[in-house]
Every structure is written in structure tokens, then in C-alpha cells.
Design a protein around this motif. Structure first.
Motif, PDB file in Angstrom:
ATOM      1  N   GLU A   1       0.859  -1.179   0.000  1.00 39.30           N
ATOM      2  CA  GLU A   1       0.000   0.000   0.000  1.00 39.30           C
ATOM      3  C   GLU A   1       0.896   1.229   0.000  1.00 39.30           C
ATOM      4  N   GLY A   2       0.322   2.386  -0.123  1.00 42.16           N
ATOM      5  CA  GLY A   2       1.100   3.612  -0.063  1.00 42.16           C
ATOM      6  C   GLY A   2       1.883   3.697   1.233  1.00 42.16           C
ATOM      7  N   ILE A   3       3.113   4.196   1.158  1.00 45.60           N
ATOM      8  CA  ILE A   3       3.969   4.192   2.344  1.00 45.60           C
ATOM      9  C   ILE A   3       3.359   5.011   3.470  1.00 45.60           C
ATOM     10  N   GLN A   4       2.696   6.116   3.166  1.00 43.87           N
ATOM     11  CA  GLN A   4       2.093   6.906   4.228  1.00 43.87           C
ATOM     12  C   GLN A   4       0.938   6.156   4.888  1.00 43.87           C
ATOM     13  N   ASP A   5       0.184   5.401   4.080  1.00 43.05           N
ATOM     14  CA  ASP A   5      -0.889   4.576   4.646  1.00 43.05           C
ATOM     15  C   ASP A   5      -0.308   3.529   5.583  1.00 43.05           C
ATOM     16  N   ARG A   6       0.827   2.935   5.178  1.00 43.62           N
ATOM     17  CA  ARG A   6       1.439   1.923   6.030  1.00 43.62           C
ATOM     18  C   ARG A   6       1.978   2.557   7.315  1.00 43.62           C
ATOM     19  N   ILE A   7       2.586   3.720   7.208  1.00 45.90           N
ATOM     20  CA  ILE A   7       3.106   4.408   8.399  1.00 45.90           C
ATOM     21  C   ILE A   7       1.981   4.723   9.370  1.00 45.90           C
ATOM     22  N   THR A   8       0.849   5.150   8.844  1.00 45.56           N
ATOM     23  CA  THR A   8      -0.302   5.460   9.697  1.00 45.56           C
ATOM     24  C   THR A   8      -0.817   4.208  10.392  1.00 45.56           C
ATOM     25  N   LEU A   9      -0.901   3.101   9.626  1.00 45.83           N
ATOM     26  CA  LEU A   9      -1.375   1.846  10.216  1.00 45.83           C
ATOM     27  C   LEU A   9      -0.418   1.372  11.298  1.00 45.83           C
ATOM     28  N   GLU A  10       0.884   1.402  11.009  1.00 43.38           N
ATOM     29  CA  GLU A  10       1.877   1.009  12.011  1.00 43.38           C
ATOM     30  C   GLU A  10       1.765   1.889  13.251  1.00 43.38           C
ATOM     31  N   GLY A  11       1.575   3.175  13.017  1.00 38.59           N
ATOM     32  CA  GLY A  11       1.481   4.103  14.150  1.00 38.59           C
ATOM     33  C   GLY A  11       0.313   3.786  15.063  1.00 38.59           C
ATOM     34  N   GLY A  12      -0.817   3.394  14.461  1.00 33.30           N
ATOM     35  CA  GLY A  12      -1.976   3.024  15.273  1.00 33.30           C
ATOM     36  C   GLY A  12      -1.715   1.784  16.094  1.00 33.30           C
ATOM     37  N   MET A  13      -1.081   0.782  15.485  1.00 31.97           N
ATOM     38  CA  MET A  13      -0.753  -0.438  16.218  1.00 31.97           C
ATOM     39  C   MET A  13       0.272  -0.156  17.308  1.00 31.97           C
ATOM     40  N   PHE A  14       1.262   0.687  16.970  1.00 30.53           N
ATOM     41  CA  PHE A  14       2.302   1.041  17.934  1.00 30.53           C
ATOM     42  C   PHE A  14       1.677   1.699  19.160  1.00 30.53           C
ATOM     43  N   ALA A  15       0.766   2.651  18.920  1.00 29.05           N
ATOM     44  CA  ALA A  15       0.122   3.361  20.030  1.00 29.05           C
ATOM     45  C   ALA A  15      -0.714   2.411  20.883  1.00 29.05           C
ATOM     46  N   GLU A  16      -1.403   1.479  20.221  1.00 26.12           N
ATOM     47  CA  GLU A  16      -2.212   0.510  20.964  1.00 26.12           C
ATOM     48  C   GLU A  16      -1.340  -0.389  21.827  1.00 26.12           C
ATOM     49  N   LEU A  17      -0.218  -0.836  21.267  1.00 20.87           N
ATOM     50  CA  LEU A  17       0.673  -1.708  22.022  1.00 20.87           C
ATOM     51  C   LEU A  17       1.358  -0.968  23.167  1.00 20.87           C
ATOM     52  N   LEU A  18       1.585   0.329  23.011  1.00 23.55           N
ATOM     53  CA  LEU A  18       2.161   1.112  24.107  1.00 23.55           C
ATOM     54  C   LEU A  18       1.279   1.081  25.346  1.00 23.55           C
ATOM     55  N   ARG A  19      -0.013   0.901  25.153  1.00 27.51           N
ATOM     56  CA  ARG A  19      -0.959   0.870  26.276  1.00 27.51           C
ATOM     57  C   ARG A  19      -1.189  -0.538  26.811  1.00 27.51           C
ATOM     58  N   SER A  20      -0.490  -1.525  26.238  1.00 25.60           N
ATOM     59  CA  SER A  20      -0.745  -2.921  26.599  1.00 25.60           C
ATOM     60  C   SER A  20       0.034  -3.340  27.840  1.00 25.60           C
ATOM     61  N   GLU A  21      -0.456  -4.393  28.481  1.00 27.66           N
ATOM     62  CA  GLU A  21       0.239  -4.974  29.622  1.00 27.66           C
ATOM     63  C   GLU A  21       1.557  -5.616  29.178  1.00 27.66           C
ATOM     64  N   GLU A  22       1.600  -6.077  27.958  1.00 24.19           N
ATOM     65  CA  GLU A  22       2.840  -6.655  27.437  1.00 24.19           C
ATOM     66  C   GLU A  22       3.959  -5.607  27.424  1.00 24.19           C
ATOM     67  N   PHE A  23       3.642  -4.428  26.927  1.00 23.06           N
ATOM     68  CA  PHE A  23       4.664  -3.374  26.904  1.00 23.06           C
ATOM     69  C   PHE A  23       5.055  -2.970  28.319  1.00 23.06           C
ATOM     70  N   SER A  24       4.074  -2.915  29.227  1.00 28.37           N
ATOM     71  CA  SER A  24       4.382  -2.574  30.612  1.00 28.37           C
ATOM     72  C   SER A  24       5.384  -3.572  31.196  1.00 28.37           C
ATOM     73  N   GLU A  25       5.184  -4.849  30.909  1.00 26.02           N
ATOM     74  CA  GLU A  25       6.119  -5.880  31.381  1.00 26.02           C
ATOM     75  C   GLU A  25       7.489  -5.705  30.738  1.00 26.02           C
ATOM     76  N   ALA A  26       7.526  -5.410  29.441  1.00 27.66           N
ATOM     77  CA  ALA A  26       8.801  -5.227  28.753  1.00 27.66           C
ATOM     78  C   ALA A  26       9.565  -4.039  29.328  1.00 27.66           C
ATOM     79  N   ALA A  27       8.868  -2.931  29.560  1.00 29.52           N
ATOM     80  CA  ALA A  27       9.516  -1.737  30.090  1.00 29.52           C
ATOM     81  C   ALA A  27      10.000  -1.959  31.516  1.00 29.52           C
ATOM     82  N   THR A  28       9.175  -2.617  32.330  1.00 33.77           N
ATOM     83  CA  THR A  28       9.553  -2.894  33.717  1.00 33.77           C
ATOM     84  C   THR A  28      10.780  -3.810  33.764  1.00 33.77           C
TER      85      THR A  28
END
Length: 256
Positions: free
Chosen positions: A215-242
Motif C-alpha cells: 500500500e502507499g507508504i504513508q498509509d502503512r506508516i499510519t497503520l503502524e502508528g496506530g498499532m504502535f500506540a495501541e501496544l504502548l498501552r498494553s500490559e505486554e509493553f508494561s512488562e517489557a519496560a519494567t
């Protein structure tokens, strides 16, 4: 599950093994169904983190069993889903990583399925061949599109038009497989254990992104950004950061 497809679960890894070595692990309709169900049930089971597909007796698979094939020739897209399509759809849509461990022959769909796996390892004894044109047939399951994208047209033609046999070194050189090892299953299990220890939600997200159509690179960047933001709020990321701050390995075993 069919006795011709062995399914073993250990430490978050499900191994699906074609078990018909006296027939070079040629695949029948019941075998396709059993393998498809093993993928689907494992994908739905939080305890299963990774799949390995392998063959028994030093053979991956010689492809379709021609007698079984001729009894009920599959027609993909022709109405009722044939067992081979059921298996390939389960493989194509698997959310969890799939590793193939190829020892000995990989012929026809034995090669086609590798392109829908995430990691592929082979022994020095492995050989790869797609004899569709030699059998007066056409390529299958996206291979006519995926192979030229993977290898370029002229290299794909070596497999799909000439029906050449590739050894493990040639397969590695052209990017069909990741690596070659004498004990190919040990290498596959080591990679599977590595993946099984990672954050499962993050793995699924990365695989989904890698498998999406272009897909268009900007579309892919936007999609990745949404997933990235969602994962930042996850318990998995909290465990990784801790774990990072505590200078220990993260423990993702409680996440499904």
C-alpha cells in the motif's frame, strides 16, 4: 487428528508432522484436513505460541498423493472448499508464527506452502521442485505471484517453468529458505523457543503487518502508528519496560 499427521505440543510450540514416510509423506485429503485443524485450533489456543511444520522419516513431503488427487480433483473457488484449500487457508491466515523444517524432498505444494510460512529451515539433504508444468498443470496457491516477487521473474521461471530441482544451498541463495543445518529440527525448535518467549500480541501485529498487501507508504506508516500506540498501552509493553528497568528478561508467559 489423523495418525498420518502427528501433532505434538510442548513449551508453547505445536509441531505438525506429516507422517507417511513409506509414501514420501504424500498428502491426502484427510491429511490436509488434520493439518488444517491443527493450525486452526492452535491459533485459537493461547497456550500455543508458534507452529513448526515438518515431515517424518527424513522427508518433508512429495506433494499431493496423485491417486487421492485424481479421485477428487480440487477446484479452488469452485464451490465447496476442498481439504487442500482448507489447509492452505489455515496456513495463510495463521496469526501466530509458522516455521517449516524441511528435510529431504519438498515437491509441489511442499514448496508452495513454504512461501506462506514465516521462517523456513532446511537440511543439506533437502531438495525443492515445483513440477506443475511438467504435469501439464498450472501453479497453485499464489505461487505465480509470490515467487516472482520473492526471486524476480527469471529465477521464478527456473522453478515454475523449467521445473528445476533446487538443492538447499541454491534455495538459501535465492531466499526460499532462511538457513541450512544438519539438525534442521533442532534449529527450528531453537527459533520457535525464541519466538515463544516474545510478547504474543506484538508478534501477531508484526506478522499481520508483514503479510499485508502493498500500500502507499504513508498509509502503512499510519497503520503502524496506530498499532504502535495501541501496544504502548498494553500490559505486554508494561512488562517489557519494567523488565528493562529492572535489568531482567521480560516474562510474557501470562499473556495469550
Amino acid at each position: 487428528m489423523s495418525e498420518l499427521v502427528l501433532v505434538e505440543d510442548a513449551a508453547g510450540i505445536r509441531t505438525i508432522r506429516f507422517n507417511r514416510p513409506e509414501k514420501k509423506n504424500a498428502l491426502t485429503r484427510p491429511m490436509y484436513t488434520a493439518a488444517a485443524e491443527a493450525l486452526e485450533s492452535g491459533d485459537a489456543d493461547p497456550a500455543i505460541r508458534v507452529f513448526i511444520i515438518a515431515g517424518a522419516g527424513g522427508i518433508f513431503t512429495a506433494g499431493n498423493d496423485l491417486v487421492d488427487f485424481m479421485q477428487a480433483p480440487p477446484h479452488v473457488g469452485g464451490g465447496e472448499t476442498p481439504p487442500v484449500e482448507h489447509f492452505m487457508r489455515a496456513l495463510l491466515h495463521a496469526k501466530k508464527p509458522v516455521i517449516a523444517a524441511v528435510d529431504g524432498l519438498a515437491i509441489g505444494i511442499g514448496v508452495t506452502m513454504l512461501m506462506h510460512c514465516d521462517l523456513v529451515y532446511a537440511s543439506p539433504r533437502a531438495s525443492f521442485k515445483t513440477p506443475f508444468v511438467d504435469l501439464a498443470l498450472a501453479p497453485e496457491y499464489g505461487s505465480s505471484q509470490v515467487m516472482p516477487r520473492m526471486f524476480g521473474h527469471v529465477i521464478a521461471a527456473d522453478l515454475l517453468l523449467l521445473g528445476s530441482t533446487w538443492d538447499a544451498d541454491k534455495a538459501a541463495r535465492h531466499g526460499l529458505i532462511n538457513d541450512v543445518a544438519d539438525d534442521v529440527e533442532a534449529l527450528a525448535r531453537a527459533s520457535a523457543a525464541n519466538l515463544a518467549a516474545k510478547a504474543p500480541g506484538s508478534l501477531r501485529a508484526a506478522k499481520e503487518l508483514m503479510r499485508r498487501p502493498s500500500e502507499g507508504i504513508q498509509d502503512r506508516i499510519t497503520l503502524e502508528g496506530g498499532m504502535f500506540a495501541e501496544l504502548l498501552r498494553s500490559e505486554e509493553f508494561s512488562e517489557a519496560a519494567t523488565a528493562f528497568m529492572e535489568r531482567r528478561k521480560p516474562d510474557f508467559s501470562k499473556f495469550g
